[in-house]
Design a protein around this motif. Structure first.
Motif, PDB file in Angstrom:
ATOM      1  N   ASP A  25      13.388  -5.853  29.072  1.00 53.37           N
ATOM      2  CA  ASP A  25      12.760  -4.912  28.564  1.00 53.37           C
ATOM      3  C   ASP A  25      12.742  -4.827  27.162  1.00 53.37           C
ATOM      4  N   ILE A  26      11.746  -4.705  26.301  1.00 52.79           N
ATOM      5  CA  ILE A  26      11.661  -4.701  24.901  1.00 52.79           C
ATOM      6  C   ILE A  26      12.195  -3.453  24.365  1.00 52.79           C
ATOM      7  N   LEU A  27      12.178  -2.180  24.951  1.00 57.09           N
ATOM      8  CA  LEU A  27      13.039  -1.141  24.627  1.00 57.09           C
ATOM      9  C   LEU A  27      14.527  -1.169  24.710  1.00 57.09           C
ATOM     10  N   ALA A  28      14.973  -1.990  25.770  1.00 59.50           N
ATOM     11  CA  ALA A  28      16.368  -1.930  26.144  1.00 59.50           C
ATOM     12  C   ALA A  28      17.096  -2.782  25.087  1.00 59.50           C
ATOM     13  N   ASN A  29      16.547  -3.724  24.445  1.00 53.15           N
ATOM     14  CA  ASN A  29      17.140  -4.311  23.212  1.00 53.15           C
ATOM     15  C   ASN A  29      16.248  -4.316  22.054  1.00 53.15           C
ATOM     16  N   PRO A  30      16.362  -3.425  21.283  1.00 54.11           N
ATOM     17  CA  PRO A  30      15.596  -3.160  20.007  1.00 54.11           C
ATOM     18  C   PRO A  30      15.881  -4.534  19.171  1.00 54.11           C
ATOM     19  N   PRO A  31      14.985  -4.870  18.149  1.00 50.90           N
ATOM     20  CA  PRO A  31      15.180  -5.994  17.382  1.00 50.90           C
ATOM     21  C   PRO A  31      16.110  -5.520  16.181  1.00 50.90           C
ATOM     22  N   PRO A  32      17.035  -6.393  15.770  1.00 51.20           N
ATOM     23  CA  PRO A  32      18.020  -5.955  14.787  1.00 51.20           C
ATOM     24  C   PRO A  32      17.103  -5.449  13.478  1.00 51.20           C
ATOM     25  N   PRO A  33      18.001  -4.651  12.550  1.00 53.69           N
ATOM     26  CA  PRO A  33      17.594  -3.990  11.338  1.00 53.69           C
ATOM     27  C   PRO A  33      16.971  -5.053  10.455  1.00 53.69           C
ATOM     28  N   ALA A  34      16.085  -4.913   9.492  1.00 53.32           N
ATOM     29  CA  ALA A  34      15.796  -6.124   8.616  1.00 53.32           C
ATOM     30  C   ALA A  34      16.834  -6.265   7.637  1.00 53.32           C
ATOM     31  N   PRO A  35      17.221  -7.351   7.199  1.00 50.62           N
ATOM     32  CA  PRO A  35      18.390  -7.573   6.219  1.00 50.62           C
ATOM     33  C   PRO A  35      18.067  -6.981   4.867  1.00 50.62           C
ATOM     34  N   VAL A  36      19.194  -6.213   4.307  1.00 49.62           N
ATOM     35  CA  VAL A  36      18.784  -5.563   2.851  1.00 49.62           C
ATOM     36  C   VAL A  36      19.087  -6.680   1.803  1.00 49.62           C
ATOM     37  N   ALA A  37      18.217  -6.496   0.753  1.00 50.79           N
ATOM     38  CA  ALA A  37      18.235  -7.410  -0.259  1.00 50.79           C
ATOM     39  C   ALA A  37      19.573  -7.290  -0.920  1.00 50.79           C
ATOM     40  N   THR A  38      20.265  -8.359  -1.172  1.00 47.96           N
ATOM     41  CA  THR A  38      21.669  -8.562  -1.817  1.00 47.96           C
ATOM     42  C   THR A  38      21.620  -8.556  -3.324  1.00 47.96           C
ATOM     43  N   GLN A  39      20.724  -9.065  -4.105  1.00 50.76           N
ATOM     44  CA  GLN A  39      20.539  -9.003  -5.319  1.00 50.76           C
ATOM     45  C   GLN A  39      20.198  -7.443  -6.025  1.00 50.76           C
ATOM     46  N   PRO A  40      20.922  -7.226  -7.003  1.00 50.13           N
ATOM     47  CA  PRO A  40      20.486  -5.833  -7.496  1.00 50.13           C
ATOM     48  C   PRO A  40      19.231  -5.762  -8.292  1.00 50.13           C
ATOM     49  N   VAL A  41      18.678  -4.862  -8.377  1.00 51.30           N
ATOM     50  CA  VAL A  41      17.489  -4.681  -8.748  1.00 51.30           C
ATOM     51  C   VAL A  41      17.563  -4.068 -10.265  1.00 51.30           C
TER      52      VAL A  41
END
Length: 116
Positions: A84-100
């Motif tokens: 079921d696609i709702l049982a295991n949602p995808p992991p969150p998108a990775p956050v940028a590690t370089q400072p802006v």
């Protein structure tokens, strides 16, 4: 097994559509099921009873076949292995590690305003 049930389901569906279209509706409809159109095969009341009973039987068969096919094929549709696609949602998108770096505003040049 599923192919046989799907074929039977298709035949029941076509028969149900045909029986519903043959019936005389309150407003006239196609009216094919009248006693004059049937060549005096049955009386008007007998035709109505036959069509009503056959509609109920075909509708019951349609619903039972639909439920049976749904139970047999649960988890097989979608190609994701039955998960079921709702049982295991995808992991969150990775956050940028370089400072802006903060945005630096462009220097404003004040051009002399000349009036003619």
């Amino acid at each position: 097994m599923t192919t046989v049930l799907m074929t039977l389901h298709l035949l029941v569906t076509i028969a149900l559509i045909a029986v519903v279209l043959i019936q005389r509706s309150e407003g006239g409809g196609l009216g094919i099921g009248s006693s004059q159109g049937m060549g005096s095969f049955m009386t008007g009341r007998g035709t109505a009873n036959l069509l009503t009973r056959s509609t109920a039987g075909l509708a019951t068969a349609f619903m039972l076949l639909s439920l049976l096919l749904a139970v047999m094929n649960r988890g097989a549709v979608g190609g994701n292995g039955g998960h079921d696609i709702l049982a295991n949602p995808p992991p969150p998108a990775p956050v940028a590690t370089q400072p802006v770096a903060p945005a630096v505003p462009a220097p404003q040049t004040s051009a002399p305003v000349t009036q003619p």
